[in-house]
Design an enzyme around this catalytic site. Structure first.
Site, PDB file in Angstrom:
ATOM      1  N   ASP A  19      36.786  18.972   6.939  1.00  0.00           N
ATOM      2  CA  ASP A  19      35.558  19.732   7.153  1.00  0.00           C
ATOM      3  C   ASP A  19      35.813  21.175   6.762  1.00  0.00           C
ATOM      4  O   ASP A  19      36.700  21.817   7.318  1.00  0.00           O
ATOM      5  CB  ASP A  19      35.162  19.640   8.634  1.00  0.00           C
ATOM      6  CG  ASP A  19      33.967  20.528   8.954  1.00  0.00           C
ATOM      7  OD1 ASP A  19      33.078  20.687   8.092  1.00  0.00           O
ATOM      8  OD2 ASP A  19      33.930  21.081  10.070  1.00  0.00           O
ATOM      9  N   ASP A  45      34.167  24.701   6.837  1.00  0.00           N
ATOM     10  CA  ASP A  45      33.062  25.395   7.465  1.00  0.00           C
ATOM     11  C   ASP A  45      33.298  26.879   7.271  1.00  0.00           C
ATOM     12  O   ASP A  45      34.373  27.390   7.558  1.00  0.00           O
ATOM     13  CB  ASP A  45      33.031  25.047   8.953  1.00  0.00           C
ATOM     14  CG  ASP A  45      31.764  25.552   9.607  1.00  0.00           C
ATOM     15  OD1 ASP A  45      31.344  26.697   9.297  1.00  0.00           O
ATOM     16  OD2 ASP A  45      31.201  24.823  10.434  1.00  0.00           O
ATOM     17  N   ASP A 104      38.538  22.906   9.244  1.00  0.00           N
ATOM     18  CA  ASP A 104      38.522  22.792  10.702  1.00  0.00           C
ATOM     19  C   ASP A 104      39.380  21.580  11.055  1.00  0.00           C
ATOM     20  O   ASP A 104      38.974  20.443  10.849  1.00  0.00           O
ATOM     21  CB  ASP A 104      37.078  22.602  11.178  1.00  0.00           C
ATOM     22  CG  ASP A 104      37.006  22.423  12.688  1.00  0.00           C
ATOM     23  OD1 ASP A 104      38.073  22.301  13.337  1.00  0.00           O
ATOM     24  OD2 ASP A 104      35.882  22.408  13.217  1.00  0.00           O
TER      25      ASP A 104
END
Ligand SMILES: [Zn+2]
Ligand SMILES: [Zn+2]
Lengths: 354, 373
Positions: free
Chosen positions: B91, B93, B277
């Site tokens: 992920d 972000d 993440d």
């Protein structure tokens, strides 16, 4: 390296050190020994007695006896031991035995390396464990997915970040391959026990040993539970948040916790005032406990080594995301917060999440 | 307007067939419905039609699916689900990256002293409290930085992990980042410790500079590896060669004091690592946004992209593809309007502005904007 390129390099002598390889098992078939025979013939009784002796050592967490020189006998003892483990059916005992067993295998692998028999290591890695391993003089390449599932430590030279990783392959030395094989063999032996099936009734003689080992193991577990009681009653068990309580219980019952869980538990205990020695006492129940490594790690977390920072346990959010916590404690964002509140006599509302 | 958001989402699901993910029936789904607290979890579907029927009839504000596969995905307890494996997922972000646009659109308010301001400070600059209420927005600049991180990750996956570009599925999350799903069945069984090692590797975490240095004459240190070396050592060597180009005489990197090397290695790792993440990668029971559905805070589509699309498309292209509602003008009122959002610059001293429908929806969902007309 494809499996077909590898000759069968194992001699009968090797079968007695590595009786878990499929070829060794087929030699057992030549012996045409049935469970009935094990329970009722003199040879069978000898095999059974040796298996029993090994398992009682494992229960106590002691070094296993050396393998039998007669490889047929050794193979028979080994598989009988696995059958009894399957009969006892306790994952923690299986793990404990497999850990001790793999440790002995590692010593043999190192001896083979000293004699220059690298092909034996390759054979175990590729043919027995199914690893993708390629010798590239003077090193070995191993696919990272096998490396990360067998690496013994997660810091320093073992850390993947500190390795040369190319197109999916990690470069390791032959000695390192031997150490990776130790973990691989341990997992393999566990899987053999899980797959072992006893067809038909277990003969009375074999069943008696299953019972004896079960009894010894649960007596040992009782000892451990009383240690747990002592430790947690130091502050009262209620003062521990549910996640830490769970980890502590798992640890004290001899389960092999993943690295993250050990870190969480050790950092928590050190932060609530356990000494390095007391914390080590808790970890002594690991099936793969090694005083030197554990001491190093605990001292590191305590801030006595390396970066000289005392580590805090993970926050609740992280505990959950690492799969170490399945609770929600009202108003608590950090396991230590729970502990200090409980110590001040405040009750914390706990909800199980899943 | 709440009913407008619901109606827009309804119209989207009525006209859209959301493509079922691979192994659809082995995954757990989770939904958050408009105006309802909490998440509906432990839902499973037998086929793509059931999934789409659910979306059309329940019109969720947020839709998620598990990266894990289960024997019984709808079992209410994790222990009863029968875990079969989980995709390796990353992920990215933008919350984890410093971007210049955060000053233009993000706001905060200190819950401790009441101070407020723009940007994304770690703690309140007035009283030091970390208890801040934050409001964040996405713009093309954010997406550009997230895209850079995603490209770094693709490079690491390809060159270091041997995962080719056609073995990854990329999703624009519909908010501030990308999800990268590695589509390799042989990685599904990796446990948490293994995934942490992979996550730490792409973040350059735990890298010990000392292991890469060799003591040389006069108290100086040499870098053990050259630019041809694979993995982190070579990556760092190439970066160092660039930074030290003026001091390189002949071939190879110069010898430097240890502290200087350590600084340089730290800078290189910070520059070259992918800002992911890690929680998402490590968690093997994670729910993640379902591609093809709408993000409930932005009204943007959770958009599937191939690696070559990610390379070729600009942030503007990506946003345009993710915008699924029209641009008819809508009048909205909102305090503290972001000055840069999606593709738009809002220059207004007033709290009332005319904006395209899809932006009005975003301002409403994320900022509580009131629709006037
Ligand atoms: Zn403040
Ligand atoms: Zn932005």
């Amino acid at each position: 390296m494809s499996a077909t390129q590898l000759r069968v390099v194992l001699t009968p002598e090797d079968f007695s050190r590595y009786p878990f390889v499929p070829e060794a098992l087929s030699s057992l078939r030549e012996l045409e020994l049935t469970l009935e025979d094990i329970a009722s013939t003199p040879l069978g009784n000898l095999i059974l007695e040796k298996a029993r002796e090994r398992l009682l050592k494992a229960v106590e967490g002691e070094k296993l006896p050396s393998p039998e020189e007669d490889y047929m006998l050794e193979v028979a003892v080994f598989y009988t031991t696995l059958l009894i483990l399957a009969g006892v059916g306790d994952d923690r005992l299986t793990e404990k035995f497999s850990t001790l067993y793999a440790k002995a295998v590692y010593e043999f692998l190192l001896k083979d390396l000293e004699k220059g028999s690298r092909d034996k290591l390759l054979y175990l890695a590729v043919k027995v464990l199914g690893w993708d391993v390629r010798p590239v003089d003077p090193n070995v390449l191993i696919h990272f997915k096998y490396f990360v599932s067998a690496q013994p430590e997660f810091t320093g030279e073992w850390k993947l970040t500190n390795r040369v990783l190319e197109k999916g392959y990690v470069r390791v030395s032959w000695r390192e391959l031997a150490r990776l094989l130790e973990t691989g063999v341990k997992k393999y032996v566990i899987s053999l026990v899980q797959r072992a099936e006893v067809s038909g009734n277990i003969p009375e003689g074999v069943y008696r040993v299953v019972e004896e080992v079960s009894r010894a193991w649960s007596a040992r577990q009782q000892d451990i539970r009383s240690v747990a009681r002592d430790i947690s009653s130091r502050r009262g068990e209620e003062a521990l948040p549910p996640c830490i309580r769970e980890l502590l219980h798992q640890q004290l019952s001899g389960k092999n916790l993943p690295h993250s869980a050990r870190f969480a538990l050790a950092s928590f205990l050190l932060n609530i005032g356990f000494s390095v020695e007391e914390t080590l006492e808790v970890f002594r129940h690991s099936p793969d406990f090694r005083e030197d490594i554990a001491r190093y790690q605990v001292e590191h977390i305590a801030g006595l080594r390396g970066s000289r920072v005392k580590y805090l346990p993970y926050k609740c959010d992280n505990m959950r995301s690492y799969g170490l916590c399945r609770w929600s404690c009202e108003g608590v964002k950090h396991p230590l917060q729970y502990f200090y509140r409980a110590l001040r006599g405040r009750r914390v509302k706990v909800k199980e999440l899943w | 307007m709440s009913s407008l958001a619901l109606n827009l989402f309804k119209s989207y699901y009525r006209r859209t067939y959301v493509p079922p993910p691979s192994h659809l029936e082995k995954r757990e789904y989770g939904f958050q419905l408009f105006g309802v607290q909490g998440m509906l979890r432990h839902i499973s579907f037998g086929n793509g039609n059931e999934l789409n029927e659910f979306l059309r009839s329940r019109v969720p504000q947020h839709a998620y699916y598990s990266t894990a596969l289960y024997e019984s995905p709808s079992a209410p307890e994790m222990s009863g689900k029968g875990w079969l494996g989980a995709e390796l997922v990353f992920d990215i972000d933008i919350d984890h990256v410093d971007t210049p646009c955060k000053e233009l659109h993000d706001t905060w308010k200190c819950k401790n002293c009441g101070a407020e301001g723009r940007g994304q400070p770690r703690a309140c600059p007035v009283c030091g409290s970390e208890n801040l209420e934050r409001k964040s927005w996405v713009c093309d600049i954010c997406i550009n930085s997230a895209r850079d991180e995603a490209l770094k990750l693709l490079d690491l996956l390809e060159n270091d992990f041997g995962v080719s570009r056609n073995e990854v599925a990329i999703t624009f999350s519909g908010h501030r980042g990308f999800h990268i799903h590695v589509q390799r069945e042989d990685f599904m069984s990796l446990d948490q410790d293994a995934r942490r090692e992979i996550s730490d590797y792409v973040r350059g975490l735990g890298l010990e500079p000392e292991l890469m240095l060799r003591r040389s004459k006069g108290g100086l240190y040499a870098f053990r590896y050259d630019a041809e070396t694979p993995g982190w050592p070579g990556r760092i060597a190439r970066y160092a060669a660039l930074l030290l180009s003026e001091r390189i005489a002949g071939s190879g990197l110069p010898e430097l004091p240890k502290a200087e090397w350590e600084d340089l290695i730290k800078t290189a790792v910070n520059e070259l690592s992918a800002k992911i993440d890690e929680k998402v990668t490590i968690d093997v029971h994670r729910l993640i946004r379902l591609p093809g559905t709408l993000h409930g805070k932005t009204g943007l589509k959770v958009l599937e992209l191939t690696a070559s699309e990610l390379e070729a498309l600009t942030a503007e292209d990506i946003l345009k593809k993710a915008i699924v509602f029209g641009d008819e003008e809508v009048r909205v009122r909102m305090r503290k309007l972001p000055s840069r959002v999606l593709l738009y610059t809002i220059e207004s001293d007033s709290d009332v502005v005319n904006v395209p429908l899809h932006l009005a929806l975003y301002l409403h969902l994320n900022g509580g904007a009131e629709v006037l007309r």
